[in-house]
Write a protein that holds these residues in place. Structure first.
Motif, short mmCIF file in Angstrom:
data_model
loop_
_atom_site.label_atom_id
_atom_site.label_comp_id
_atom_site.label_asym_id
_atom_site.label_seq_id
_atom_site.Cartn_x
_atom_site.Cartn_y
_atom_site.Cartn_z
N GLY A 56 0.81 -1.21 0.00
CA GLY A 56 0.00 0.00 0.00
C GLY A 56 0.85 1.26 0.00
O GLY A 56 2.05 1.23 0.28
N ARG A 57 0.20 2.38 -0.28
CA ARG A 57 0.93 3.65 -0.36
C ARG A 57 1.50 4.06 0.99
O ARG A 57 2.58 4.66 1.06
CB ARG A 57 0.01 4.74 -0.90
N ASN A 58 0.81 3.75 2.08
CA ASN A 58 1.35 4.08 3.40
C ASN A 58 2.66 3.36 3.67
O ASN A 58 3.58 3.92 4.29
CB ASN A 58 0.33 3.75 4.50
N VAL A 59 2.75 2.11 3.22
CA VAL A 59 3.98 1.35 3.38
C VAL A 59 5.11 2.01 2.57
O VAL A 59 6.24 2.15 3.05
CB VAL A 59 3.78 -0.11 2.94
N VAL A 60 4.79 2.41 1.34
CA VAL A 60 5.78 3.08 0.50
C VAL A 60 6.26 4.36 1.17
O VAL A 60 7.46 4.66 1.19
CB VAL A 60 5.20 3.38 -0.89
N ARG A 61 5.32 5.09 1.76
CA ARG A 61 5.67 6.36 2.41
C ARG A 61 6.64 6.13 3.56
O ARG A 61 7.61 6.86 3.73
CB ARG A 61 4.40 7.05 2.89
N GLU A 62 6.37 5.11 4.37
CA GLU A 62 7.26 4.80 5.49
C GLU A 62 8.64 4.36 5.00
O GLU A 62 9.66 4.74 5.57
CB GLU A 62 6.64 3.70 6.37
N ALA A 63 8.66 3.58 3.93
CA ALA A 63 9.94 3.11 3.40
C ALA A 63 10.77 4.28 2.85
O ALA A 63 11.99 4.34 3.07
CB ALA A 63 9.70 2.07 2.30
#
Length: 256
Positions: A56-63
């Motif tokens: 998900g986009r939230n995971v991408v943001r954290e990465a």
């Protein structure tokens, strides 16, 4: 280059990160270090990365936050997230070292640079240890040496014993900034062992030279410790060249 504080914060954050964030950090980090995403170019959008990595986009943001703290990325106002120039990367971060080591195109050059760094740093570490090591630290250095001797025919244990020797040497120098350079030493030691296995060489080499370093530290002789470490590293450099020659295309390990 990212500051030590930023890198430490990132390391603490990633310890608490979810497996999906960890996986995405690894996927994006490799793409950056291996050149799929070139320096000074814009990273794909969060939506595009999410689609390509299956998260998900939230995971991408954290990465991407984590990779920014490593110096690999920067947020460019009005133009999204960009890959940083290589001179801004925190090359002493263990993940960046590993990603580079995993690339056939980058590995040899990185090993040469790390070996050069060792030659600059580690003789002085040995000299400082000779001046500052406690009795307990001296004895622990010999314990690591004994572990190297006892496990010289066991690849996995031999690697860890050799690394332990150098960890204890750095610890005995009593300088927290030098300890951060230990990542580079550990990386090149592991790379050397992998080459030794592939080239059918002995796993543990230069036990006498390691013992001479330990004895100089024990005797509180910094000049001798420095000299013995330089001798060890010079022999290691020649050994590395031999192993590379043995693994050159068209030449088998048995014909070295």
């Amino acid at each position: 280059m990212a500051t030590g504080g930023s890198a430490n914060m990132a390391n603490r954050e990633t310890e608490r990160a979810s497996p999906l964030v960890e996986r995405t950090i690894d996927a994006l980090g490799r793409r950056i270090v291996h050149g799929t995403y070139a320096p000074d170019t814009a990273l794909p959008t969060e939506t595009e990365i999410a689609k390509s990595t299956g998260v998900g986009r939230n995971v991408v943001r954290e990465a991407t936050k984590y990779l920014t703290s490593m110096g690999l990325l920067r947020i460019a106002q009005g133009s999204g997230t960009k890959v940083q120039p290589k001179e801004n990367w925190n090359y002493l971060d263990s993940r960046i070292i590993q990603w580079a080591m995993d690339s056939d195109d980058l590995r040899d050059g990185l090993i040469d640079e790390l070996s050069a760094l060792r030659y600059i740093v580690e003789p002085e570490v040995a000299a400082m240890a000779a001046e500052l090591a406690t009795i307990t630290e001296k004895l622990r250095l010999f314990e690591a040496l004994e572990a190297m001797e006892a496990n010289k025919d066991d690849p996995e244990k031999a690697v860890e014993a050799d690394i332990l020797f150098h960890r204890r040497l750095f610890a005995a120098a009593h300088n927290k900034f030098l300890v951060t350079l230990l990542r580079a030493v550990v990386a090149v030691l592991r790379a050397n062992f992998e080459l030794a296995i592939r080239a059918d060489y002995a796993i543990i080499e230069f036990l006498d030279e390691h013992r001479q370093v330990a004895e100089a530290v024990y005797d509180r002789n910094p000049d001798e410790a420095r000299s013995c470490m330089r001798k060890l590293l010079r022999r290691n450099e020649r050994h590395l060249s031999e192993m590379r020659a043995a693994l050159a295309p068209g030449k088998s390990a048995g014909n070295r």
